[in-house]
Design a protein around this motif. Structure first.
Motif, PDB file in Angstrom:
ATOM      1  N   LYS A 393       0.850  -1.189   0.000  1.00  0.00           N
ATOM      2  CA  LYS A 393       0.000   0.000   0.000  1.00  0.00           C
ATOM      3  C   LYS A 393       0.885   1.238   0.000  1.00  0.00           C
ATOM      4  N   ALA A 394       0.339   2.329  -0.514  1.00  0.00           N
ATOM      5  CA  ALA A 394       1.069   3.591  -0.487  1.00  0.00           C
ATOM      6  C   ALA A 394       1.222   4.056   0.955  1.00  0.00           C
ATOM      7  N   GLY A 395       2.463   4.350   1.356  1.00  0.00           N
ATOM      8  CA  GLY A 395       2.710   4.829   2.711  1.00  0.00           C
ATOM      9  C   GLY A 395       2.181   6.230   2.924  1.00  0.00           C
ATOM     10  N   ASP A 396       2.041   6.972   1.840  1.00  0.00           N
ATOM     11  CA  ASP A 396       1.497   8.336   1.876  1.00  0.00           C
ATOM     12  C   ASP A 396       0.424   8.406   0.803  1.00  0.00           C
ATOM     13  N   ILE A 397      -0.843   8.467   1.230  1.00  0.00           N
ATOM     14  CA  ILE A 397      -1.946   8.385   0.279  1.00  0.00           C
ATOM     15  C   ILE A 397      -1.920   9.532  -0.722  1.00  0.00           C
ATOM     16  N   SER A 398      -1.300  10.665  -0.349  1.00  0.00           N
ATOM     17  CA  SER A 398      -1.226  11.793  -1.276  1.00  0.00           C
ATOM     18  C   SER A 398      -0.255  11.502  -2.425  1.00  0.00           C
ATOM     19  N   ARG A 404       1.518   4.000  -7.764  1.00  0.00           N
ATOM     20  CA  ARG A 404       1.069   3.201  -8.910  1.00  0.00           C
ATOM     21  C   ARG A 404       2.154   3.148  -9.982  1.00  0.00           C
ATOM     22  N   LYS A 405       2.743   4.296 -10.257  1.00  0.00           N
ATOM     23  CA  LYS A 405       3.786   4.344 -11.292  1.00  0.00           C
ATOM     24  C   LYS A 405       4.969   3.456 -10.911  1.00  0.00           C
ATOM     25  N   GLY A 406       5.392   3.531  -9.638  1.00  0.00           N
ATOM     26  CA  GLY A 406       6.523   2.724  -9.185  1.00  0.00           C
ATOM     27  C   GLY A 406       6.242   1.238  -9.252  1.00  0.00           C
ATOM     28  N   ILE A 407       5.057   0.822  -8.766  1.00  0.00           N
ATOM     29  CA  ILE A 407       4.704  -0.600  -8.804  1.00  0.00           C
ATOM     30  C   ILE A 407       4.657  -1.099 -10.243  1.00  0.00           C
ATOM     31  N   ASP A 408       4.068  -0.308 -11.136  1.00  0.00           N
ATOM     32  CA  ASP A 408       3.998  -0.711 -12.545  1.00  0.00           C
ATOM     33  C   ASP A 408       5.390  -0.830 -13.155  1.00  0.00           C
ATOM     34  N   GLN A 409       6.285   0.099 -12.789  1.00  0.00           N
ATOM     35  CA  GLN A 409       7.638   0.062 -13.337  1.00  0.00           C
ATOM     36  C   GLN A 409       8.397  -1.176 -12.840  1.00  0.00           C
ATOM     37  N   LEU A 410       8.313  -1.460 -11.548  1.00  0.00           N
ATOM     38  CA  LEU A 410       9.020  -2.617 -10.996  1.00  0.00           C
ATOM     39  C   LEU A 410       8.440  -3.917 -11.530  1.00  0.00           C
ATOM     40  N   ASP A 411       7.143  -3.931 -11.771  1.00  0.00           N
ATOM     41  CA  ASP A 411       6.506  -5.084 -12.410  1.00  0.00           C
ATOM     42  C   ASP A 411       7.046  -5.236 -13.827  1.00  0.00           C
ATOM     43  N   HIS A 412       7.132  -4.126 -14.544  1.00  0.00           N
ATOM     44  CA  HIS A 412       7.633  -4.107 -15.922  1.00  0.00           C
ATOM     45  C   HIS A 412       9.042  -4.682 -16.001  1.00  0.00           C
ATOM     46  N   GLU A 413       9.869  -4.335 -15.033  1.00  0.00           N
ATOM     47  CA  GLU A 413      11.247  -4.821 -15.002  1.00  0.00           C
ATOM     48  C   GLU A 413      11.350  -6.267 -14.530  1.00  0.00           C
ATOM     49  N   GLY A 425      -8.841  -5.354  -4.860  1.00  0.00           N
ATOM     50  CA  GLY A 425      -8.821  -4.023  -5.437  1.00  0.00           C
ATOM     51  C   GLY A 425      -7.437  -3.618  -5.891  1.00  0.00           C
ATOM     52  N   ASP A 426      -7.365  -2.458  -6.578  1.00  0.00           N
ATOM     53  CA  ASP A 426      -6.113  -2.035  -7.191  1.00  0.00           C
ATOM     54  C   ASP A 426      -5.210  -1.264  -6.235  1.00  0.00           C
ATOM     55  N   GLN A 427      -5.760  -0.824  -5.105  1.00  0.00           N
ATOM     56  CA  GLN A 427      -4.958  -0.007  -4.193  1.00  0.00           C
ATOM     57  C   GLN A 427      -4.030  -0.837  -3.309  1.00  0.00           C
ATOM     58  N   SER A 428      -4.258  -2.150  -3.302  1.00  0.00           N
ATOM     59  CA  SER A 428      -3.440  -3.012  -2.450  1.00  0.00           C
ATOM     60  C   SER A 428      -3.041  -4.280  -3.205  1.00  0.00           C
ATOM     61  N   PRO A 429      -2.176  -4.147  -4.214  1.00  0.00           N
ATOM     62  CA  PRO A 429      -1.756  -5.331  -4.965  1.00  0.00           C
ATOM     63  C   PRO A 429      -0.909  -6.262  -4.100  1.00  0.00           C
ATOM     64  N   VAL A 430      -0.855  -7.514  -4.510  1.00  0.00           N
ATOM     65  CA  VAL A 430      -0.001  -8.492  -3.836  1.00  0.00           C
ATOM     66  C   VAL A 430       1.304  -8.606  -4.618  1.00  0.00           C
ATOM     67  N   LEU A 431       2.417  -8.448  -3.919  1.00  0.00           N
ATOM     68  CA  LEU A 431       3.730  -8.615  -4.534  1.00  0.00           C
ATOM     69  C   LEU A 431       4.249 -10.009  -4.196  1.00  0.00           C
ATOM     70  N   PHE A 456       4.158  -2.653   3.711  1.00  0.00           N
ATOM     71  CA  PHE A 456       3.975  -4.067   3.399  1.00  0.00           C
ATOM     72  C   PHE A 456       3.200  -4.758   4.510  1.00  0.00           C
ATOM     73  N   SER A 457       2.402  -5.738   4.132  1.00  0.00           N
ATOM     74  CA  SER A 457       1.778  -6.651   5.093  1.00  0.00           C
ATOM     75  C   SER A 457       1.998  -8.064   4.578  1.00  0.00           C
TER      76      SER A 457
END
Length: 522
Positions: A393-398, A404-413, A425-431, A456-457
């Motif tokens: 989850k985002a540590g800072d909701i703002s 989202r951009k960071g998770i997508d980039q790390l997924d891409h790599e 939901g999309d706000q809490s993906p599983v890594l 992380f949880s």
């Protein structure tokens, strides 16, 4: 560097602490690429090895990312892909094995074949990669040479065929008996193993009294091996039935020159590759390559991104326009780089077997094909069995947009596998990761590259199996099972442990539950 020289492209695989980074340094030292080896066995203020560059690697003294080192030796070009072997960070290691023609399996003389080595060997076997075994750390006390041969035969089911045999037991390394020439190669220590170790070849008559007894023991064992038909057979080696064995001390630079020579003599050159449609692409055909790794953050001064690609066929020339198979769009190559550890420089040409890097290639993903001429698309690089799972989850909701951009980039790599479901939901993906250190890399990069703290949880799952949409429906509501979808569309069923996975598989025989590569017990 001449681009007409024959190529050898290989990876070094091992369990953590077996001496892989040390061997990488020693090979580069013997090839005269560097003048002095980094003391990778030290801590604190030790020099970093040329293949380790990420800050976490330097702090921990381990290889987290893969580095491609290219150099010439004996009128050959050697592409040495140094792989992260740490037990907590290994999916990238598995992927790298798709880009090599052979593997050097490094075995600790005292510990034998360890779990991570066995997992990596299974990936080599899956891909049909021939394996050369190096028994390392023979300068320290360990198992007997014959015990190690039995362990190899028992655990990986390959016939060991030693090409060198130690003179002196583990901890008393005098040199090796070259089983192909019957010569004694005697080693001399250097200060800290930082420079090339002098060695002297001699016939049996020239062995002095100090070494006579251990030499005669080595000769007796060599003769026993020959009686047992444990001699090298090139056809059986390439067929994956045998593994040539050498004895070495990477730290002392003993046996390293023999390994370099062996790679040139018996490791296979680049060969034809079959694409997803069964069409064979020969090395002499028009240019083609596939991406096996994407890496960011090599230069802290700016946000760079490097896609590593293995040349499969044809000659690459910097600036040529190729086709990106996934999109059908042209791809410009003027920013192609060759890589030596952290250092990069423009590469003008490359041949089959070479590893090249494309800078800031935002469109490229792991497994993508590039080509000229007739269309070709190589099989995708598989994703491997994750064993650790976290919700993020985002540590800072703002800063959710940056999250989202960071998770997508790390997924891409391919740093982690990103799993989602309608329920979560999309706000809490599983890594999902092969090892927990991957989460540390995610956290570090999310904070420093994307300016987005992350929370992380931990999820209590340990096993993943591939299923399909019908399987997802059939497994819904079963205790200890959750089905999520990976970003490539694959459905993964997650289980609390291996016992639960076996039980559910037995009770649902019509449901697809397939093991992923490198999954299962080590």
């Amino acid at each position: 560097m001449s681009n007409t020289l024959p190529r050898r492209t290989f990876a070094i695989i091992s369990h953590p602490d077996a001496g892989k980074s040390t061997l990488t340094e020693a090979l580069a030292l013997h090839a005269r690429v560097i003048n002095e080896a980094g003391a990778v066995h030290g801590k604190g203020d030790r020099r970093a090895t040329v293949s380790d560059w990420m800050a976490m690697e330097k702090a921990r003294g381990i290889s987290i990312t893969s580095a491609a080192l290219q150099f010439t030796y004996r009128d050959h070009v050697i592409n040495m892909v140094d792989t992260p072997g740490h037990s907590d960070f290994s999916e990238d290691t598995y992927r790298v094995l798709s880009a090599v023609d052979a593997a050097v399996m490094l075995v600790d003389a005292a510990k034998g074949l360890e779990p991570q080595t066995l997992k990596l060997f299974r990936v080599c076997a899956l891909r049909g990669i021939p394996v050369i075994t190096v028994i390392n750390k023979w300068d320290r006390p360990g198992l007997s040479a014959l015990e190690l041969m039995d362990l190899i035969a028992d655990k990986i089911k390959l016939r060991p065929t030693p090409l060198t045999w130690p003179v002196g037991e583990a901890g008393d390394f005098r040199g090796v008996l070259d089983r192909r020439t019957d010569e004694f190669i005697k080693y001399t220590r250097t200060a800290g193993g930082a420079t090339r170790a002098p060695e002297r070849r001699m016939g049996a008559a020239d062995v002095d009294e100090n070494d006579r007894q251990v030499w005669e023991t080595a000769v007796e064992e060599h003769e026993l091996l020959s009686l047992d038909e444990a001699d090298h057979d090139q056809a059986r080696f390439l067929a994956g039935e045998t593994t040539p064995v050498m004895f070495a001390s990477a730290l002392q630079n003993f046996g390293v020159a023999q390994l370099l020579d062996l790679l040139l003599d018996i490791a296979p050159p680049p060969s034809a590759t079959t694409d997803v449609h069964g069409v064979v692409r020969k090395p002499e055909d028009e240019f083609s390559a596939f991406v096996f790794k994407v890496q960011s953050g090599m230069n802290n001064a700016h946000r760079d991104r490097l896609a590593y690609a293995r040349v499969v066929s044809g000659q690459f020339e910097r600036g040529m326009v190729v086709t990106h198979a996934a999109t059908g769009k042209p791809f410009a190559t003027k920013f192609a780089q060759s890589v030596f550890g952290r250092d990069t420089k423009a590469v003008e040409t490359a041949e089959p077997g070479d590893i090249i890097g494309f800078v800031n290639a935002q469109a490229l993903r792991v497994g993508d094909t590039l080509f000229t001429g007739d269309k070709v698309e190589f099989p995708p690089v598989p994703s491997f069995a994750p064993e650790h799972f976290m919700t993020a989850k985002a540590g800072d909701i703002s800063r959710y947009k940056q999250f989202r951009k960071g998770i997508d980039q790390l997924d891409h790599e391919g740093v982690v596998q990103v799993l989602r479901s309608d329920l979560r939901g999309d706000q809490s993906p599983v890594l999902a990761a092969v090892g927990p250190m991957q989460f540390e890399v995610v956290e570090d990069r999310m904070v420093h590259e994307f300016n987005s703290p992350i929370k992380f949880s931990r999820l209590d799952y340990q096993v993943a199996r591939r299923t399909d949409a019908e399987g997802a429906e059939a497994l819904a509501g079963i205790r200890g099972v959750e089905v999520l979808q990976r970003s490539d569309g694959t459905h993964l069923a997650l289980f609390t442990d291996a016992w639960r996975a076996k039980t559910v598989t037995r009770e649902n025989p019509d449901v697809l539950l397939e093991e992923l590569p490198a999954g299962g017990a080590a």
